[in-house]
Design a protein around this motif. Structure first.
Motif, PDB file in Angstrom:
ATOM      1  N   GLU A   1       0.821  -1.225   0.000  1.00 24.81           N
ATOM      2  CA  GLU A   1       0.000   0.000   0.000  1.00 24.81           C
ATOM      3  C   GLU A   1       0.847   1.263   0.000  1.00 24.81           C
ATOM      4  N   THR A   2       1.919   1.275   0.809  1.00 23.02           N
ATOM      5  CA  THR A   2       2.704   2.504   0.983  1.00 23.02           C
ATOM      6  C   THR A   2       4.200   2.216   0.856  1.00 23.02           C
ATOM      7  N   SER A   3       4.979   3.301   0.711  1.00 20.63           N
ATOM      8  CA  SER A   3       6.434   3.115   0.646  1.00 20.63           C
ATOM      9  C   SER A   3       6.977   2.652   2.011  1.00 20.63           C
ATOM     10  N   GLU A   4       6.273   3.039   3.097  1.00 17.12           N
ATOM     11  CA  GLU A   4       6.701   2.553   4.425  1.00 17.12           C
ATOM     12  C   GLU A   4       6.543   1.023   4.488  1.00 17.12           C
ATOM     13  N   GLY A   5       5.431   0.555   3.932  1.00 17.03           N
ATOM     14  CA  GLY A   5       5.184  -0.892   3.889  1.00 17.03           C
ATOM     15  C   GLY A   5       6.262  -1.598   3.064  1.00 17.03           C
ATOM     16  N   VAL A   6       6.645  -0.963   1.970  1.00 12.78           N
ATOM     17  CA  VAL A   6       7.698  -1.535   1.119  1.00 12.78           C
ATOM     18  C   VAL A   6       8.987  -1.651   1.934  1.00 12.78           C
ATOM     19  N   ALA A   7       9.346  -0.558   2.622  1.00 12.32           N
ATOM     20  CA  ALA A   7      10.603  -0.548   3.380  1.00 12.32           C
ATOM     21  C   ALA A   7      10.600  -1.627   4.461  1.00 12.32           C
ATOM     22  N   ARG A   8       9.447  -1.758   5.151  1.00  9.02           N
ATOM     23  CA  ARG A   8       9.370  -2.776   6.215  1.00  9.02           C
ATOM     24  C   ARG A   8       9.536  -4.180   5.650  1.00  9.02           C
ATOM     25  N   LEU A   9       8.846  -4.430   4.540  1.00  3.67           N
ATOM     26  CA  LEU A   9       8.896  -5.772   3.954  1.00  3.67           C
ATOM     27  C   LEU A   9      10.299  -6.097   3.434  1.00  3.67           C
TER      28      LEU A   9
ATOM     29  N   ARG B   1      20.536 -13.715  -5.715  1.00  8.20           N
ATOM     30  CA  ARG B   1      19.173 -13.178  -5.647  1.00  8.20           C
ATOM     31  C   ARG B   1      19.235 -11.669  -5.798  1.00  8.20           C
ATOM     32  N   ILE B   2      18.203 -11.099  -6.393  1.00  6.40           N
ATOM     33  CA  ILE B   2      18.181  -9.652  -6.599  1.00  6.40           C
ATOM     34  C   ILE B   2      16.862  -9.092  -6.075  1.00  6.40           C
ATOM     35  N   ILE B   3      16.965  -7.983  -5.360  1.00  8.34           N
ATOM     36  CA  ILE B   3      15.774  -7.288  -4.862  1.00  8.34           C
ATOM     37  C   ILE B   3      15.773  -5.890  -5.471  1.00  8.34           C
ATOM     38  N   LEU B   4      14.774  -5.605  -6.290  1.00  4.22           N
ATOM     39  CA  LEU B   4      14.647  -4.262  -6.883  1.00  4.22           C
ATOM     40  C   LEU B   4      13.534  -3.525  -6.152  1.00  4.22           C
ATOM     41  N   VAL B   5      13.833  -2.311  -5.725  1.00  2.50           N
ATOM     42  CA  VAL B   5      12.824  -1.530  -5.003  1.00  2.50           C
ATOM     43  C   VAL B   5      12.577  -0.223  -5.739  1.00  2.50           C
ATOM     44  N   ALA B   6      11.301   0.073  -5.993  1.00  2.00           N
ATOM     45  CA  ALA B   6      10.962   1.353  -6.626  1.00  2.00           C
ATOM     46  C   ALA B   6       9.729   1.907  -5.926  1.00  2.00           C
ATOM     47  N   THR B   7       9.815   3.149  -5.507  1.00  2.00           N
ATOM     48  CA  THR B   7       8.651   3.794  -4.893  1.00  2.00           C
ATOM     49  C   THR B   7       8.497   5.198  -5.473  1.00  2.00           C
ATOM     50  N   GLY B   8       7.262   5.664  -5.512  1.00  6.12           N
ATOM     51  CA  GLY B   8       7.014   7.028  -6.009  1.00  6.12           C
ATOM     52  C   GLY B   8       6.748   7.031  -7.508  1.00  6.12           C
ATOM     53  N   VAL B   9       5.827   7.912  -7.912  1.00  8.68           N
ATOM     54  CA  VAL B   9       5.340   7.890  -9.296  1.00  8.68           C
ATOM     55  C   VAL B   9       6.408   8.289 -10.320  1.00  8.68           C
ATOM     56  N   SER B  10       7.486   8.940  -9.880  1.00  8.31           N
ATOM     57  CA  SER B  10       8.525   9.335 -10.848  1.00  8.31           C
ATOM     58  C   SER B  10       9.205   8.124 -11.492  1.00  8.31           C
TER      59      SER B  10
ATOM     60  N   LEU C   1       7.192  -2.583  -4.747  1.00  4.70           N
ATOM     61  CA  LEU C   1       6.774  -1.222  -5.073  1.00  4.70           C
ATOM     62  C   LEU C   1       5.470  -0.863  -4.370  1.00  4.70           C
ATOM     63  N   ASP C   2       5.147   0.414  -4.394  1.00  2.12           N
ATOM     64  CA  ASP C   2       3.942   0.874  -3.705  1.00  2.12           C
ATOM     65  C   ASP C   2       2.793   1.012  -4.703  1.00  2.12           C
ATOM     66  N   ARG C   3       1.587   0.968  -4.152  1.00  2.34           N
ATOM     67  CA  ARG C   3       0.405   0.950  -5.017  1.00  2.34           C
ATOM     68  C   ARG C   3       0.266   2.230  -5.849  1.00  2.34           C
ATOM     69  N   GLY C   4       0.649   3.363  -5.267  1.00  6.57           N
ATOM     70  CA  GLY C   4       0.569   4.623  -6.008  1.00  6.57           C
ATOM     71  C   GLY C   4       1.398   4.554  -7.285  1.00  6.57           C
ATOM     72  N   LEU C   5       2.593   4.003  -7.172  1.00  5.23           N
ATOM     73  CA  LEU C   5       3.450   3.839  -8.355  1.00  5.23           C
ATOM     74  C   LEU C   5       2.808   2.860  -9.341  1.00  5.23           C
TER      75      LEU C   5
ATOM     76  N   VAL D   1       2.497 -11.370  -9.980  1.00 12.62           N
ATOM     77  CA  VAL D   1       2.228 -10.157  -9.200  1.00 12.62           C
ATOM     78  C   VAL D   1       1.432 -10.541  -7.960  1.00 12.62           C
ATOM     79  N   GLU D   2       1.907 -10.094  -6.828  1.00 18.48           N
ATOM     80  CA  GLU D   2       1.255 -10.428  -5.559  1.00 18.48           C
ATOM     81  C   GLU D   2       0.948  -9.158  -4.777  1.00 18.48           C
ATOM     82  N   THR D   3      -0.235  -9.099  -4.221  1.00 21.01           N
ATOM     83  CA  THR D   3      -0.553  -7.974  -3.346  1.00 21.01           C
ATOM     84  C   THR D   3      -0.822  -8.527  -1.959  1.00 21.01           C
ATOM     85  N   PRO D   4       0.142  -8.478  -1.049  1.00 18.16           N
ATOM     86  CA  PRO D   4      -0.094  -9.054   0.282  1.00 18.16           C
ATOM     87  C   PRO D   4      -1.239  -8.341   0.987  1.00 18.16           C
ATOM     88  N   SER D   5      -2.004  -9.088   1.771  1.00 13.45           N
ATOM     89  CA  SER D   5      -3.095  -8.440   2.500  1.00 13.45           C
ATOM     90  C   SER D   5      -2.494  -7.592   3.629  1.00 13.45           C
ATOM     91  N   PRO D   6      -3.128  -6.443   3.935  1.00 14.15           N
ATOM     92  CA  PRO D   6      -2.548  -5.537   4.935  1.00 14.15           C
ATOM     93  C   PRO D   6      -2.389  -6.210   6.301  1.00 14.15           C
TER      94      PRO D   6
END
Ligand code: GLP
Length: 260
Positions: free
Chosen positions: A7-15, A191-200, A232-236, A255-260
């Motif tokens: 849902e959010t970039s904070e959620g991304v960072a935690r995960l 293993r590779i982890i790619l992280v992208a947040t924000g609409v830019s 990534l976050d949902r806004g992006l 594509v997976e959307t974990p439940s909150p």
């Protein structure tokens, strides 16, 4: 390639921070690390877990390898990636400094430094590589046009990247060159982890996921690797333009959307 939308970039960072710890618990010892604003929150969460759940962690065998560094900047420059890592991670956890590696931006011989760093990374071997995404699709400092066979090399930064990174340089322009692991170096990680947040990052992410695989979008090389997770976050995701098409993105993408 597994895509997880939070849902959010904070959620991304935690995960992502939790996932790094899981990897360490599972035996990962050599971590490839990244810099950039996206990483700030991830390291904050990682450090919080280090102080809370992993207080007794044995750091003696953990080693870290950063993707890149500006040419001409070293640990004493506050805009260097050395300083970034020092303030956001290295000074916050009991990881001995001698177990942290970055390319040396102050080297007198750039080619030799590239060779040294490439050899070091290859000999040690990366268990996990963490990556951010440039607005032009760069990973590390591999700019559009970089061959997928590139190893650690010197790069002249594109205008887009210089503009993107200007915010880190209050009183001067960013250096025009950098040392970076190459795409082949990055793909050598298990293993590779790619992280992208924000609409830019929307356009770059679209090209990464469904555009042609080729040097015009360095991050598209990740589709050639067998173990890549994208967070990534949902806004992006809404801006990427693939919402509703998650099941049609090809058999290699889930594509997976974990439940909150
Ligand atoms: C820099 C780094 C990249 C990073 C990118 C994204 O250019 N060399 O490794 O991925 O920034 O930065 P941000 O997270 O600030 O958007």
């Amino acid at each position: 390639m597994k895509i997880r939308i939070l849902e959010t970039s904070e959620g991304v960072a935690r995960l992502v921070a939790g996932r790094l710890w899981q990897d360490l618990e599972g035996g990962a010892r050599r971590l490839g690390l990244a810099t950039g604003r996206t990483m700030v929150e991830i390291y904050r969460e990682f450090v919080a877990l280090a102080r809370d759940r992993y207080r007794d962690w044995d750091w003696s065998t953990i080693e870290t390898f950063n993707l890149d560094e500006y040419v001409g900047l070293g640990p004493k420059d506050k805009e260097s990636f050395h300083s970034f890592m020092e303030s956001h991670l290295f000074s916050q956890v009991p990881l001995p400094m001698r177990q942290t590696y970055l390319p040396d931006g102050l080297t007198k011989d750039l080619d030799q430094e590239c060779e040294r760093y490439e050899t070091l990374v290859r000999q040690k071997g990366l268990d996990v590589q963490l990556l951010g995404l440039g607005t032009n699709g760069h990973i590390g400092f591999n700019e559009p046009g970089t061959l997928f066979t590139a190893r650690t090399h010197v790069v002249t930064l594109s205008q887009a990247t210089l503009e993107q990174n200007q915010h880190d340089f209050a009183h001067r322009k960013p250096p025009s060159q950098a040392l970076t692991m190459g795409i082949e170096t990055i793909l050598s990680a298990k293993r590779i982890i790619l992280v992208a947040t924000g609409v830019s990052k929307a356009e770059a992410l679209y090209e990464t996921l469904v555009g042609p695989v080729g040097p015009q979008c360095p991050a598209s090389a990740l589709r050639l690797h067998r173990d890549v997770s994208v967070y990534l976050d949902r806004g992006l995701w809404k801006h990427v333009g693939l919402e509703g098409q998650e099941d049609d993105m090809g058999p290699e993408i889930s594509v997976e959307t974990p439940s909150p």
